[in-house]
Every structure is written in structure tokens, then in C-alpha cells.
Design an enzyme around this catalytic site. Structure first.
Site, PDB file in Angstrom:
ATOM      1  N   HIS A  45      -1.102  -9.791  -5.339  1.00 33.62           N
ATOM      2  CA  HIS A  45      -1.227  -8.407  -5.786  1.00 33.62           C
ATOM      3  C   HIS A  45      -2.672  -7.908  -5.664  1.00 33.62           C
ATOM      4  CE1 HIS A  45       2.652  -7.681  -8.314  1.00 33.62           C
ATOM      5  NE2 HIS A  45       2.741  -7.151  -7.117  1.00 33.62           N
ATOM      6  N   PHE A  58      -4.491 -10.405  -9.729  1.00 36.43           N
ATOM      7  CA  PHE A  58      -4.155 -10.895 -11.067  1.00 36.43           C
ATOM      8  C   PHE A  58      -2.832 -11.643 -11.157  1.00 36.43           C
ATOM      9  CE2 PHE A  58      -6.749  -7.086 -11.324  1.00 36.43           C
ATOM     10  CZ  PHE A  58      -7.799  -7.521 -12.107  1.00 36.43           C
ATOM     11  N   HIS A  59      -2.026 -11.666 -10.146  1.00 34.59           N
ATOM     12  CA  HIS A  59      -0.663 -12.168 -10.270  1.00 34.59           C
ATOM     13  C   HIS A  59      -0.308 -13.120  -9.139  1.00 34.59           C
ATOM     14  CE1 HIS A  59      -0.148  -7.917 -12.136  1.00 34.59           C
ATOM     15  NE2 HIS A  59      -0.493  -8.771 -13.083  1.00 34.59           N
ATOM     16  N   PRO A  60      -0.956 -14.274  -9.042  1.00 34.25           N
ATOM     17  CA  PRO A  60      -0.629 -15.189  -7.941  1.00 34.25           C
ATOM     18  C   PRO A  60       0.781 -15.753  -8.080  1.00 34.25           C
ATOM     19  CG  PRO A  60      -2.118 -16.243  -9.514  1.00 34.25           C
ATOM     20  CD  PRO A  60      -2.018 -14.810  -9.920  1.00 34.25           C
ATOM     21  N   PRO A  84       4.272  -9.653 -13.266  1.00 32.16           N
ATOM     22  CA  PRO A  84       5.324 -10.659 -13.098  1.00 32.16           C
ATOM     23  C   PRO A  84       5.752 -11.449 -14.332  1.00 32.16           C
ATOM     24  CG  PRO A  84       3.235 -11.602 -12.457  1.00 32.16           C
ATOM     25  CD  PRO A  84       2.949 -10.176 -12.884  1.00 32.16           C
TER      26      PRO A  84
END
Length: 614
Positions: A393, A546-548, A591
Site C-alpha cells: 500500500h 503501512f500494510h505489508p 487490512p
């Protein structure tokens, strides 16, 4: 690091205020929390600036007059090879400066008592124990897995590398101090690539849920359809009721208008004037007080991070949590026919000692960046796609200056979602920052930068994140080595997002827009913005993420997916994957709910198989 002269030059410190003199000490504290390579890089950069000042003036920055110091920095900014040093150094200096200039207000209410957790520091845990299941990691996925297994009657032990931080520990410490403690590597995790991407992840009981924004989007239906049809992620078929369960657990609801704050209200105004779809975000924060500190631990206990909402239920069902325990490897039993079987884990204590927990089931929920190295250390890293398929993201932000004070740090940190461009893979969210952490987009040097800092209460901020192609990978065994190269399509989306955020801010009444681009810092009209951004590309932006997700993806094709359609790691019995790494692709939204639903689906499927002898 001695940076007094550089800080004085950057902030135009002429001795008229007390707070600039405190910034170097605060900066030293920030840098002390960073990993050694980052500290060394900062020292080298400051030394390079000082060397340049000596070569130009024959004196160090600290002894120059204020106008001479500013002349040095402006001259440096004109040199293409050295100018990036200033850009690198501005971020931590402005963090420190904002913290000293805008001290934390007292907690608005006494912190409530947290629900009880059964936590034991690793140093107090026995050297060898047994359990029915070991869960590695206590974030969104690990917490949900632990609760599901414990409620089914299993003896569950959760191992967490970070510490337990109760709500009462947050209210009277500067946000920046908490930031460096609650995040891995002091918040300085970076994916190297073109461009480098800052990728902060939490490390605490509760994982990144302790430090996320509290925004709770359901996985979009078209994403679930793609996961099923393209990747063969069979569990996606079950997500509907599992997302319902996650929402009930976290008490998710739309954020009421009365606590949004001006940052969110201005975003709603701009969207309404443009005819764009926008609304207060759904969040897991009933009773939110608008303290704007979600990303450094909610000081009022309103945000239902999993250490307040899921882990207490797991512990009530018998689960135990070991803190300060870094799992070094998964133990395997090779003395069985066929693939090896999980036999437990070996973990390291902070003092270097070790402990072992023997168990026939290991649930890996160490996080998208840490799961691949753990599996490699354990001899389970043979799948060619392990560590690949990384989505993050990519995100950037823009600020708008208004005639009246906005004071964006009063209100909900991430308050409003603008979905007008979501079909194109662009999600805009009104996102402010805690006091002292909101200066990333400020342009200028010396007196110009000082004016911007002192006028930051009139800024409203927006962030955009892009549904990206999986352009990254996680290498390494002992330490995660993250590489991410922004896909050209996603770079174009970021630039579209910057223009859209500028348009929305002008529609809301902004007198100028700050782009965050050093070469095109401010625009005073839409035409001005378009002209400034014409030669700018995504690599000129400050990009973070921020959202791996996706590095141990589940799927039907054994060649493409390290985990099978039900989240079981291939090539071994008794190892489940239950964190963001198991998601086969970018979820296109914040997520947390997707990860919790996946963990619930994975553990439910395992329990169903175990009951039937599978």
C-alpha cells in the site's frame, strides 16, 4: 550525535525561543532508538553538512551567525548531489522540533484499567515446556488464532518479541517517545528500492494493532472474488461471517461527527463541494475522545486493539503470553515418514538465553516482514515464492493551509474516507498526526521552515494509499531485508492521488497546498498545482507504506503459493500461516479485518480437519 549547529541552521534558531535549544537532545533520543545502520547514516549526513560548511566558510555551523548558517544550507540545497542529505535529515529534526514545540496535553481522562492478560516475561518462563499449540506473534492474526484454538480447548502459548504496554503507560509520555518504543527499529524499517519506502510496523503485545489508525474496512467483494478465482484461496469463500465476527469483537462502527475534528470536517466539506463520495470511517474505537494518538498507543483505551479485545478472551480461555521472546526457529521432527512435522519452537530471551516450547502445532503470525526469515531459519524456506509477492500500500500525503486554525491533532487521527477514486485503486483518507509528529510535508529551510513550523496549526492533511502490484520481496534469515520497487502504474496512481488531494483541499477552502515535493513545494491554485506537478514523478515524493501482505501466500497452485488453500505451510505438517503474509494479494483497504478473518478461517479449517482426523 552532535547536531546543535545543523539544528540551529535548519530551524533558524536565533535565541528568541526556548524550544529550539531542546531539539538536539530530543533528536539524539530519536536516533538512539534506530538500528545501527540508520544511526550511522544520519551521523554521516550531518558530518557531510558540517564538512561543506567548513569548506565554504572555514567555520563550523555552530559558530556561524544565523544568516551565515542559512546561506550554507541554501547553497547546499542547490547542489544536486548533496541536496538529498537535507531531505534525509529534515524528517527526524522536524519530528524532534514538533515534539518540543507542541508538548503533549495531559490525558483528558484517567486511563481505564485494561482487561487482564496472562503475560509472563521470557526471563521468567521455564527453559522447556509443552503446549498443544504455539502461536508466534500476538498481532491481528496471532491474537485471533490464539483465541480460536484456546476456545476449542487447546493449551495455547503465544510468543511475542515485544513487551506489554498497558493503556496507563501511554497518557503522559510524548508521542515521539512512544513511537520509538512501540515500533520495530524505532519506526525506521525501510524497504530499499526505487524510491526507498518507509515501512513502520509495530512490535508489542497486540502487534501493529496497538499503533494502527483504528480504521476497519471489510475486504471488498471483488478482492475476495479475485483471491478465490485467480489464486485459489478457498478460505475467502468463508470471509463474510468471519468479517462479521471480527467487527463484533472490535466493536466497529462509523465514527460520529462530534469527535472527527476539523481535519475530518474540512475533508467532508471539500468532498461535498466536488460531489465526491466521502464519509466518516468505520473504526474500532467506541467512545473515542479525539486525542489523535492512535499510532502511538491510544491513551484513553477507546481503540480496541487486540490486546484489549481479542487477547483477553484468549487468556480467559486458558492461553498464555510470553513477552520479550524472539522465536529463533521452529523445531521439526524428521523421524517420521514423509514431510517433517512441527515439534515446537526455540526462542531467545532478551539476555541471550533460550527457551523451548514443545508442541505439535505452530501457528506463524510473526508478520508479513518477519514470517519469511523465521521460516528460512527453521529450514522451511525452500519454496521459491516465499518472501515474494509483497504488497505494501504505497502512500503519500498532502497538506492544505487554511486562513483559520485547523489544529489537526485535535480529533480523530484517521477520520474520513474518500472513495471517489477507489475503483481506480486510490483510497484517500483524512489523516492527521499526534502533536509533534505532523511536520513531514513542511517545505523550506531556515526562516522559511521556521515560519511553516510555527504555522502548522493551520494545516489540514490528507493521505492516499494505492492498491499496488506485488512489487516487493523479503529476503534474509536473521534480519528481514526488504526490497520494493514501485511499479510504474502505481507511481502514476500516486501522482493522480496528489492532484486529487490538492483539488479536494482547495475545494474545502485552502489558500495553498503543500505537496511535500522539495522542487515543487507549494501551490496557490489548481492551475498552479498542475503546472508544478507536470515535471514531477512518484520518485520525487515522500513515499511510505503501512500494510505489508502476501509473502507466504495461500493458494491452489503449489508453484505459486507457499501455503495451501487453507493456510497450511507446504512441505511440513503442523505449521499454519495466520498473518498478513497469507493473503494472496493486496486487500486494497486497511487490512486488519482481512487478517483477522484469514486467521480465524485458517484455524477453524485446521480444527475441522483435526476433528475428522485430517
Amino acid at each position: 550525535m552532535t547536531a546543535d549547529g545543523f539544528v540551529a541552521a535548519l530551524l533558524a534558531d536565533e535565541g528568541g525561543s526556548d524550544w529550539p535549544a531542546r531539539v538536539p537532545h530530543r533528536l539524539d533520543a530519536v536516533l538512539a532508538a534506530l538500528p545501527l545502520p540508520a544511526r550511522a547514516g544520519m551521523r554521516t549526513a550531518v558530518a557531510a553538512v558540517e564538512t561543506y560548511a567548513l569548506a565554504r566558510t572555514g567555520r563550523r555551523l555552530a559558530v556561524l551567525r544565523p544568516d551565515e548558517r542559512e546561506d550554507v544550507l541554501r547553497s547546499l540545497a542547490l547542489r544536486p548531489r548533496l541536496a538529498p542529505l537535507l531531505d534525509l535529515l529534515k524528517v527526524p529534526v522536524l519530528l524532534a522540533a514538533g515534539t518540543e514545540r507542541t508538548p503533549l496535553a495531559p490525558a483528558p481522562v484517567p486511563a481505564p484499567e485494561d482487561p487482564p492478560l496472562d503475560c509472563t516475561p521470557a526471563g521468567e518462563w521455564p527453559a522447556r515446556t509443552t503446549a498443544d499449540a504455539v502461536v508466534v506473534g500476538s498481532g491481528a492474526g496471532g491474537a485471533m488464532a490464539a483465541r480460536t484454538l484456546a476456545r476449542a480447548g487447546l493449551d495455547v502459548v503465544v510468543l511475542e518479541e515485544g513487551g506489554h504496554h498497558p493503556t496507563a503507560s501511554f497518557g503522559h509520555r510524548a508521542p515521539l517517545d512512544r513511537f520509538t518504543e512501540l515500533y520495530r527499529d524505532g519506526g525506521a524499517t525501510v524497504a530499499v528500492g526505487r524510491p526507498p519506502v518507509l515501512l513502520p510496523v509495530g512490535r508489542a503485545v497486540g502487534g501493529t494493532t496497538v499503533v494502527n489508525s483504528g480504521t476497519c474496512y471489510r475486504t471488498p467483494d471483488h478482492v475476495l472474488t479475485r483471491w478465490r478465482s485467480t489464486f485459489g484461496f478457498a478460505l475467502a469463500e468463508r470471509f463474510g461471517p468471519l468479517l462479521d465476527e471480527a467487527e463484533r469483537t472490535l466493536r466497529v462502527a462509523p465514527q460520529p461527527l462530534d469527535v472527527l475534528g476539523n481535519n475530518g470536517l474540512l475533508t467532508l466539506t471539500g468532498a461535498e463541494r466536488l460531489g465526491w463520495r466521502a464519509a466518516p470511517l468505520r473504526r474500532n474505537a467506541p467512545g473515542c475522545k479525539g486525542s489523535c494518538q492512535c499510532v502511538v498507543g491510544c491513551p484513553t483505551g477507546a481503540k480496541q486493539s487486540v490486546q484489549l479485545s481479542v487477547l483477553p478472551d484468549a487468556c480467559a480461555a486458558g492461553a498464555r503470553i510470553v513477552t520479550g521472546a524472539r522465536v529463533h526457529r521452529i523445531l521439526l521432527d524428521h523421524d517420521v515418514p514423509g514431510p517433517p512435522r512441527a515439534a515446537g519452537v526455540r526462542a531467545r530471551r532478551p539476555d541471550g538465553g533460550e527457551l523451548e516450547i514443545l508442541s505439535p502445532l505452530v501457528v506463524v503470525a510473526a508478520g508479513t516482514l518477519q514470517t519469511p526469515p523465521l521460516l528460512r531459519r527453521s529450514g522451511l524456506g525452500g519454496h521459491p515464492r516465499l518472501g515474494r509477492n509483497l504488497s505494501v500500500h504505497p502512500a503519500t500525503s498532502v497538506a492544505g493551509r487554511f486562513a483559520e486554525p485547523v489544529t489537526a491533532w485535535r480529533g480523530v487521527l484517521q477520520s474520513v474516507g474518500v472513495e471517489e477514486l477507489h475503483a481506480d485503486g486510490i483510497l484517500l483518507e483524512a489523516t492527521a498526526s499526534p502533536p509533534g509528529m505532523s511536520s513531514f510535508v513542511l517545505p523550506g529551510l531556515g526562516r522559511e521552515l521556521r515560519r511553516e513550523l510555527e504555522g502548522s496549526d493551520r494545516l489540514a492533511t490528507l493521505g492516499a494509499m494505492i492498491a499496488d502490484r506485488p512489487s516487493g520481496r523479503v529476503g534474509g534469515r536473521d534480519r528481514a531485508l526488504v526490497r520494493y520497487d514501485l511499479d510504474p502504474r502505481d507511481g502514476d496512481r500516486l501522482m493522480t492521488a496528489v492532484r486529487a488531494m490538492g483539488r479536494l483541499l482547495f475545494a474545502a477552502g485552502a489558500t495553498e497546498v503543500l505537496t511535500g515535493v522539495p522542487g515543487a513545494p507549494r501551490a496557490r491554485s489548481l492551475d498552479d498545482l498542475d503546472e508544478l506537478l507536470a515535471p514531477v514523478g512518484a520518485r520525487d515524493l515522500h513515499v511510505s507504506a503501512f500494510h505489508p501482505t502476501g509473502t507466504a501466500a495461500a493458494g491452489g497452485d503449489p508453484r505459486r503459493a507457499p501455503a495451501d488453500p487453507e493456510g497450511r505451510l507446504r512441505g511440513v505438517h503442523g505449521v499454519l500461516v495466520a498473518d498478513g503474509s497469507v493473503l494472496p494479494g493486496c486487500p486494497e483497504v486497511n487490512p486488519q479485518l482481512s487478517i483477522m478473518a484469514a486467521a480465524l478461517a485458517v484455524t477453524d479449517a485446521w480444527l475441522g480437519g483435526a476433528r475428522h482426523g485430517g
